[in-house]
Design a protein around this motif. Sequence first.
Motif, PDB file in Angstrom:
ATOM      1  N   THR A   7      -5.011 -19.944   4.124  1.00 27.06           N
ATOM      2  CA  THR A   7      -4.055 -18.931   3.665  1.00 27.06           C
ATOM      3  C   THR A   7      -4.089 -17.654   4.503  1.00 27.06           C
ATOM      4  O   THR A   7      -3.541 -16.633   4.100  1.00 27.06           O
ATOM      5  CB  THR A   7      -4.234 -18.599   2.166  1.00 27.06           C
ATOM      6  N   GLU A   8      -4.723 -17.697   5.672  1.00 24.94           N
ATOM      7  CA  GLU A   8      -4.664 -16.542   6.575  1.00 24.94           C
ATOM      8  C   GLU A   8      -3.547 -16.733   7.598  1.00 24.94           C
ATOM      9  O   GLU A   8      -3.395 -17.815   8.172  1.00 24.94           O
ATOM     10  CB  GLU A   8      -6.006 -16.366   7.303  1.00 24.94           C
ATOM     11  N   SER A   9      -2.809 -15.673   7.829  1.00 30.69           N
ATOM     12  CA  SER A   9      -1.749 -15.720   8.837  1.00 30.69           C
ATOM     13  C   SER A   9      -2.363 -15.583  10.230  1.00 30.69           C
ATOM     14  O   SER A   9      -3.509 -15.143  10.370  1.00 30.69           O
ATOM     15  CB  SER A   9      -0.764 -14.569   8.615  1.00 30.69           C
ATOM     16  N   LYS A  10      -1.591 -15.928  11.234  1.00 34.60           N
ATOM     17  CA  LYS A  10      -2.078 -15.766  12.601  1.00 34.60           C
ATOM     18  C   LYS A  10      -2.339 -14.284  12.885  1.00 34.60           C
ATOM     19  O   LYS A  10      -3.317 -13.931  13.539  1.00 34.60           O
ATOM     20  CB  LYS A  10      -1.069 -16.328  13.609  1.00 34.60           C
TER      21      LYS A  10
ATOM     22  N   LEU B 160       1.217 -20.883   2.469  1.00 32.36           N
ATOM     23  CA  LEU B 160       0.727 -21.172   3.824  1.00 32.36           C
ATOM     24  C   LEU B 160       1.493 -20.321   4.834  1.00 32.36           C
ATOM     25  O   LEU B 160       2.667 -20.568   5.094  1.00 32.36           O
ATOM     26  CB  LEU B 160       0.902 -22.667   4.135  1.00 32.36           C
ATOM     27  N   PRO B 161       0.833 -19.317   5.410  1.00 31.48           N
ATOM     28  CA  PRO B 161       1.556 -18.343   6.238  1.00 31.48           C
ATOM     29  C   PRO B 161       1.863 -18.779   7.665  1.00 31.48           C
ATOM     30  O   PRO B 161       2.670 -18.125   8.326  1.00 31.48           O
ATOM     31  CB  PRO B 161       0.634 -17.117   6.259  1.00 31.48           C
ATOM     32  N   LEU B 162       1.238 -19.837   8.180  1.00 30.19           N
ATOM     33  CA  LEU B 162       1.489 -20.188   9.584  1.00 30.19           C
ATOM     34  C   LEU B 162       2.895 -20.750   9.764  1.00 30.19           C
ATOM     35  O   LEU B 162       3.332 -21.587   8.979  1.00 30.19           O
ATOM     36  CB  LEU B 162       0.473 -21.235  10.064  1.00 30.19           C
ATOM     37  N   THR B 163       3.571 -20.301  10.810  1.00 33.00           N
ATOM     38  CA  THR B 163       4.875 -20.864  11.159  1.00 33.00           C
ATOM     39  C   THR B 163       4.656 -21.994  12.167  1.00 33.00           C
ATOM     40  O   THR B 163       3.585 -22.070  12.790  1.00 33.00           O
ATOM     41  CB  THR B 163       5.777 -19.807  11.819  1.00 33.00           C
ATOM     42  N   PRO B 164       5.642 -22.862  12.334  1.00 28.66           N
ATOM     43  CA  PRO B 164       5.499 -23.909  13.371  1.00 28.66           C
ATOM     44  C   PRO B 164       5.175 -23.296  14.740  1.00 28.66           C
ATOM     45  O   PRO B 164       4.360 -23.851  15.493  1.00 28.66           O
ATOM     46  CB  PRO B 164       6.873 -24.586  13.359  1.00 28.66           C
ATOM     47  N   ASP B 165       5.771 -22.151  15.056  1.00 25.46           N
ATOM     48  CA  ASP B 165       5.480 -21.513  16.351  1.00 25.46           C
ATOM     49  C   ASP B 165       4.031 -21.047  16.425  1.00 25.46           C
ATOM     50  O   ASP B 165       3.373 -21.167  17.456  1.00 25.46           O
ATOM     51  CB  ASP B 165       6.409 -20.306  16.570  1.00 25.46           C
TER      52      ASP B 165
ATOM     53  N   VAL C 273      -2.472 -28.094   3.985  1.00 23.29           N
ATOM     54  CA  VAL C 273      -3.615 -27.232   3.679  1.00 23.29           C
ATOM     55  C   VAL C 273      -4.794 -27.587   4.586  1.00 23.29           C
ATOM     56  O   VAL C 273      -5.398 -26.734   5.237  1.00 23.29           O
ATOM     57  CB  VAL C 273      -4.035 -27.382   2.188  1.00 23.29           C
ATOM     58  N   ALA C 274      -5.126 -28.876   4.612  1.00 22.05           N
ATOM     59  CA  ALA C 274      -6.267 -29.302   5.427  1.00 22.05           C
ATOM     60  C   ALA C 274      -6.002 -28.999   6.901  1.00 22.05           C
ATOM     61  O   ALA C 274      -6.877 -28.492   7.618  1.00 22.05           O
ATOM     62  CB  ALA C 274      -6.528 -30.793   5.228  1.00 22.05           C
ATOM     63  N   GLU C 275      -4.784 -29.275   7.339  1.00 22.89           N
ATOM     64  CA  GLU C 275      -4.465 -29.078   8.759  1.00 22.89           C
ATOM     65  C   GLU C 275      -4.566 -27.602   9.141  1.00 22.89           C
ATOM     66  O   GLU C 275      -5.148 -27.251  10.167  1.00 22.89           O
ATOM     67  CB  GLU C 275      -3.068 -29.626   9.061  1.00 22.89           C
ATOM     68  N   ASP C 276      -4.028 -26.734   8.296  1.00 20.00           N
ATOM     69  CA  ASP C 276      -4.059 -25.310   8.629  1.00 20.00           C
ATOM     70  C   ASP C 276      -5.464 -24.736   8.512  1.00 20.00           C
ATOM     71  O   ASP C 276      -5.858 -23.863   9.296  1.00 20.00           O
ATOM     72  CB  ASP C 276      -3.085 -24.531   7.723  1.00 20.00           C
ATOM     73  N   ALA C 277      -6.231 -25.215   7.539  1.00 19.25           N
ATOM     74  CA  ALA C 277      -7.618 -24.736   7.402  1.00 19.25           C
ATOM     75  C   ALA C 277      -8.410 -25.079   8.660  1.00 19.25           C
ATOM     76  O   ALA C 277      -9.169 -24.259   9.191  1.00 19.25           O
ATOM     77  CB  ALA C 277      -8.274 -25.363   6.168  1.00 19.25           C
ATOM     78  N   VAL C 278      -8.198 -26.303   9.150  1.00 21.12           N
ATOM     79  CA  VAL C 278      -8.913 -26.747  10.346  1.00 21.12           C
ATOM     80  C   VAL C 278      -8.391 -26.035  11.597  1.00 21.12           C
ATOM     81  O   VAL C 278      -9.166 -25.608  12.459  1.00 21.12           O
ATOM     82  CB  VAL C 278      -8.809 -28.287  10.472  1.00 21.12           C
ATOM     83  N   LEU C 279      -7.086 -25.878  11.661  1.00 22.69           N
ATOM     84  CA  LEU C 279      -6.483 -25.182  12.810  1.00 22.69           C
ATOM     85  C   LEU C 279      -7.001 -23.737  12.883  1.00 22.69           C
ATOM     86  O   LEU C 279      -7.403 -23.265  13.943  1.00 22.69           O
ATOM     87  CB  LEU C 279      -4.957 -25.203  12.676  1.00 22.69           C
TER      88      LEU C 279
ATOM     89  N   HIS D  59     -14.941  -5.450  -2.149  1.00 24.44           N
ATOM     90  CA  HIS D  59     -14.051  -6.162  -1.236  1.00 24.44           C
ATOM     91  C   HIS D  59     -13.424  -7.322  -2.009  1.00 24.44           C
ATOM     92  O   HIS D  59     -14.007  -7.800  -2.979  1.00 24.44           O
ATOM     93  CB  HIS D  59     -14.836  -6.696  -0.037  1.00 24.44           C
ATOM     94  N   ALA D  60     -12.241  -7.749  -1.591  1.00 24.98           N
ATOM     95  CA  ALA D  60     -11.557  -8.843  -2.286  1.00 24.98           C
ATOM     96  C   ALA D  60     -10.619  -9.544  -1.320  1.00 24.98           C
ATOM     97  O   ALA D  60     -10.188  -8.950  -0.333  1.00 24.98           O
ATOM     98  CB  ALA D  60     -10.746  -8.289  -3.470  1.00 24.98           C
ATOM     99  N   ILE D  61     -10.314 -10.792  -1.627  1.00 27.05           N
ATOM    100  CA  ILE D  61      -9.433 -11.557  -0.734  1.00 27.05           C
ATOM    101  C   ILE D  61      -8.044 -10.927  -0.666  1.00 27.05           C
ATOM    102  O   ILE D  61      -7.343 -11.049   0.325  1.00 27.05           O
ATOM    103  CB  ILE D  61      -9.359 -13.048  -1.164  1.00 27.05           C
ATOM    104  N   ASP D  62      -7.652 -10.202  -1.721  1.00 22.11           N
ATOM    105  CA  ASP D  62      -6.346  -9.538  -1.677  1.00 22.11           C
ATOM    106  C   ASP D  62      -6.339  -8.307  -0.763  1.00 22.11           C
ATOM    107  O   ASP D  62      -5.282  -7.727  -0.521  1.00 22.11           O
ATOM    108  CB  ASP D  62      -5.915  -9.117  -3.095  1.00 22.11           C
ATOM    109  N   LEU D  63      -7.511  -7.892  -0.283  1.00 26.46           N
ATOM    110  CA  LEU D  63      -7.583  -6.746   0.628  1.00 26.46           C
ATOM    111  C   LEU D  63      -7.582  -7.172   2.089  1.00 26.46           C
ATOM    112  O   LEU D  63      -7.005  -6.503   2.934  1.00 26.46           O
ATOM    113  CB  LEU D  63      -8.862  -5.937   0.352  1.00 26.46           C
ATOM    114  N   ALA D  64      -8.267  -8.242   2.387  1.00 24.81           N
ATOM    115  CA  ALA D  64      -8.380  -8.680   3.780  1.00 24.81           C
ATOM    116  C   ALA D  64      -9.059 -10.039   3.819  1.00 24.81           C
ATOM    117  O   ALA D  64      -9.610 -10.493   2.808  1.00 24.81           O
ATOM    118  CB  ALA D  64      -9.216  -7.677   4.591  1.00 24.81           C
ATOM    119  N   ILE D  65      -9.034 -10.653   4.991  1.00 27.70           N
ATOM    120  CA  ILE D  65      -9.724 -11.927   5.202  1.00 27.70           C
ATOM    121  C   ILE D  65     -11.162 -11.815   4.680  1.00 27.70           C
ATOM    122  O   ILE D  65     -11.792 -10.763   4.770  1.00 27.70           O
ATOM    123  CB  ILE D  65      -9.700 -12.318   6.692  1.00 27.70           C
TER     124      ILE D  65
END
Lengths: 448, 522
Positions: free
Chosen positions: B459-462, A4-9, B379-385, B90-96
Amino acid sequence: MRYLPLTPDDRTAMLAAIGAKSIDDLFVDVPQAARLDGPVDLPRVAGELEVERALSAMAAKNATAGAVPFFCGAGAYKHHVPATVDHVIQRSEFLTSYTPYQPEIAQGTLQYLYEFQTQVANLTGMPVANASLYDGSTAMAEGVLMATRVTRRNKAVISGGVHPHYIKATETVVHAVGVETLALPAAVDGEAAAIDQIGPDTACVVVQTPNVFGTATDVTKIAEAAHAAGALLIVVVTEAVSMGLLKSPGEMGADIVAAEGQSIGNALNFGGPYVGLFATREKLIRQMPGRLTGETVDADGERGFVLTLSTREQHIRRDKATSNICTNSGLCTLAFTIHMSLLGETGLRKLALLNHEKAVATRDALAAIPGVEVLTDRFFNEFAVRLPKNAAEVVDQLAAHHVLAGVPYSRLAPGAGMDDVLLVAATETTLDADIQILAKSLSKVLGA
Amino acid sequence: MSTMNTVGRPTAPNPVQTKPATLTGGRGLLQNEALIFEGDGWGKTGVDLPEPKTDGSDLGDLLRKDPIGLPGLSEPEAMRHYVRLSQKNHAIDLAIYPLGSCTMKHNPRLNEKMARLPGFSDIHPLQPISTVQGALELMDTLAHWLKTLTGMPAVALSPKAGAHGELCGLMAIRAAHEASGQHEKRRKVLVPTSAHGTNPATAAFVGYSVVEVAQTEDGRVDVADLASKLGDDVAAIMVTNPNTCGLFERDILEISRLTHEAGAYFYCDGANFNAIVGRVRPGDLGVDAMHINLHKTFSTPHGGGGPGAGPVVLSEALAPFAPAPWVVHDDGGYRLIEREEDEAEQAFGRLCAFQGQMGMYTRALSYMMSHGADGLRQVAEDAVLNANYIKARLSDLMSAAFPDGPCMHEALFDDEWLKGTDITTLDFAKAMIDEGFHPMTMYFPLVVHGAMLIEPTETESKAELDRFIEAMRALAGAAKAGDVDRFKGAPFHAPLKRLDETRAARSPVLRWTAPEGSNKAA
């Protein structure tokens, strides 16, 4: 929580961008009564090391096929898979891609599926094949359903040589839609008996060759009888390597081939995932279940491949779809097609001969044991023997001595009156020493 | 005059003005790759095998005589063929990979490593039970996690895909109605218009007539319409929750109450379980059966379309009807019940030859254990966020289909914002390819015009989300500015330009055949 890559910030900044005070604001639509306050009663986050230890401990409790003299078959076969196969299927662009809905950036998947379809068509001796189904047993069920759609008849005659689990899986599904089945009594060499059961309401006759007892049969006459009555012939094959040596189902008059492709490129995996092969005649393609890849051109006229004939499928036809199949065994088809490409016709033929050779040697060794009766006359890499004792008990006793001697038929069909029958398979992975150990330990257990 | 790139290194002087077609059709590292049937592989093999001592002549007239038509590749040729093909994917290991409803998330390699332990991969489905105790323990442990996360008392592991799981669930429902003597009168299944096509297909497959339930303006099941259609002729309802519009069914408790009062069962399509895992238990919502796509929620890789796995959790009422096989545990260890006759006469049968997708069970359990109960809630929280972040950051340029309130794990837009631009959802999607992104899901759900369904997953970063958002904003800006050429005919930078799908369907060519006059086999 390393995935999970998101940080608290990050989370704080994102909630602000959304205009939410807390994450709970995003779950407002969940009724209060249905919300969990905290984590459920399961272990907490675990590092890679911990998970690896826990699963390795479970894995260590199993006896692996490669570590002992091993003779189990009955629909799943131990073969050697070249290292290249597993390496390539783990390439990110194959492993982590999805169904090729956007063909411009999925030509890798689409081209291998097209090559796979061609290989399967050629191997089975049929004009066309699909991009795979879940496994051989579900492919058989889909074959029966397809035959009832094509013939508008409602009954399937199933030979007594078909794998009992395949029959069960098929009956479960087709009975739900009101299709009747007539499964003939189990018989080592019973394919021809199906002919007598063909009637005007027969949609299809299902035969397996080599059958579950290993018997290889020329089913040409059954095909003729089925066709004369307006029925289709479905040929089931559970050992795909056999088609490298034996007459193809297409050559013998099959209308539909439903086969298990696990033997080429895929591990035993305790039963799955496997790869169902499905092939048929050209005029029946619009009734064929599953995914299909077709050739076309792009805007510059370059050759390319796309998923096609989706008008048969549920995402278009919904409750009028031709089947409920929504996926294929993508990665397993890739393993199959790479292994098949490495083998080529020359390698496949050789592999098939080696399998046959090892099975004949095993048969000869067991036939020499007093009290053991070989039941299968002509076979590819598997045969049945009758033991003077209960086969399941014998197998358990041998397992205690680290010999996996085969599959007791009663495991597949208890109550069929064949408690003394043992199914024995050999492949290219069988060593001469394994055969000797099997024969010696079986003699001992039988007191011969 | 040389220029500098973004990391301060010199780049080529005088950028080339025109782009001549290459002589081979390849483009730099991206090579045209012929089919294996078009090479010189006839008679070749890439596998070293000992010489067989038999020619198979004991098999007589059973032997194949004609060539099969299978070219071979040496090992280096095979490696190159497949690696070159892989480069066109294309693949998930390449990009969103923001395919809504398909859930493309990171596939941890630990899962792959665990699935390949010989103790799991090199065991036979019919070995003596005493020799596979660890495999049965793994299945039992997976079942425990699934039951605990869903709050359901039973699970059938064997379905091999989501649609197969739907089939399993509806067959259990049918078996229950048969057992109580109600099957003859309960012949309808209610399905919302927004459902996956598999839902009505499954219901029809099991012999039910499908009755559609309307949707409210805010994208949910119309409870009044549902209530008016519920009666003693209804066997079940099928509801996806969170639904395919990416929304939680607010009235879910009312829906399940009405359903049960009418004597029907509540089937939940659990394709979107990743949005609520660890925060909501479907058992608490009154669900009777729900399939869980292990590949979606628990990250088993999609591998170009499969294999999947679709275990079904069942309520107390449906548990006795679960298909064989299943695992039981007592003092003597683990046992596998392989025939429904053995211990539960009500089981509806068997769905496949063996135990289901063991390789997927291993991967899913690795993923679950790695997260733990606390991580799965995250997981659920970040997926929704992540989904709401995308929705918030794109809503000023694109039209959200349901602008009011939060979405769950996917953000749904319609094509209202493209009105008057002459650009369609399809054009927009294909232009995303040129920017290096896999398009979102297009034209689904059907209830929204020109739908664009975006699912980022947890599993995507900001940073990756921002990169995606900026690209989408730039494209949306170009569309609104009338830059039609960028969209019509796109993609221009993919390995192939837009493919003619109509032609493929009209005259299907599903296999390679030797060109006329060729002496190639088959």
